[in-house]
Design a protein around this motif. Sequence first.
Motif, short mmCIF file in Angstrom:
data_model
loop_
_atom_site.label_atom_id
_atom_site.label_comp_id
_atom_site.label_asym_id
_atom_site.label_seq_id
_atom_site.Cartn_x
_atom_site.Cartn_y
_atom_site.Cartn_z
N ILE A 94 38.44 43.18 38.35
CA ILE A 94 37.26 43.98 38.01
C ILE A 94 36.57 44.32 39.33
N SER A 95 36.59 45.58 39.71
CA SER A 95 36.10 45.93 41.03
C SER A 95 34.60 45.73 41.16
N GLY A 96 33.87 45.79 40.06
CA GLY A 96 32.42 45.65 40.14
C GLY A 96 31.92 44.23 40.05
N SER A 97 32.86 43.28 40.04
CA SER A 97 32.47 41.88 39.84
C SER A 97 31.82 41.28 41.07
N GLY A 98 32.12 41.84 42.23
CA GLY A 98 31.58 41.29 43.47
C GLY A 98 32.36 40.14 44.03
N THR A 99 33.37 39.69 43.30
CA THR A 99 34.17 38.55 43.77
C THR A 99 35.59 38.96 44.10
N TYR A 100 36.03 40.08 43.50
CA TYR A 100 37.37 40.61 43.75
C TYR A 100 38.46 39.61 43.40
#
Lengths: 114, 114
Positions: A94-100
């Motif tokens: 999930i690219s918007g997760s901030g954790t990659y």
Amino acid sequence: QQQVKQSPQSLIVQKGGISIINCAYENTAFDYFPWYQQFPGKGPALLIAIRPDVSEKKEGRFTISFNKSAKQFSLHIMDSQPGDSATYFCAASISGSGTYKYIFGTGTRLKVLA
Amino acid sequence: DAGITQSPRHKVTETGTPVTLRCHQTENHRYMYWYRQDPGHGLRLIHYSYGVKDTDKGEVSDGYSVSRSKTEDFLLTLESATSSQTSVYFCASANQGMANYGYTFGSGTRLTVV
């Protein structure tokens, strides 16, 4: 819902044939789908990746097909060569997760016969 | 595997002993990850770091701890090794903005707990 299911577990293909590896996911928030190639004794290396806004991406003999409605994506290796013999992993993130963080499939061991 | 080195490459240890695996990257990447690879399970995330001193658990974190005191170093510690922790451990790194364009993996550490 965080799983990525990969099949088959192993695959044997004749030289020149087409290798097809399939993956399926449940989490519709996934928006980045890479494939990794791993040779024995080495770490995985990025092979090709796709985002869900396209249905197909091709790089040389490697093609990802993506079916958003079915939540499935697949790797096609055209004109398979013995040098393609390796373990292949699909993944999703999930690219918007901030954790990659990536969720990886269980891997497919491909053997291409000469 | 350029830019990430893991040490040791192989280790045999006894049940109940603490073990520390080291990952060193020269890419100045913000994000670092520890995965374990087991047959039939693919790559499973143990812990990850999103900056110096910032770490979080992955899906299989029990029995493991991590530390990141510098951008380039990410340590994985097995507090009291068990036979179920026999595995191949991979470190990976990625940078913000590049994280969705692939991880860089190390070559792995093969750990055997006897």
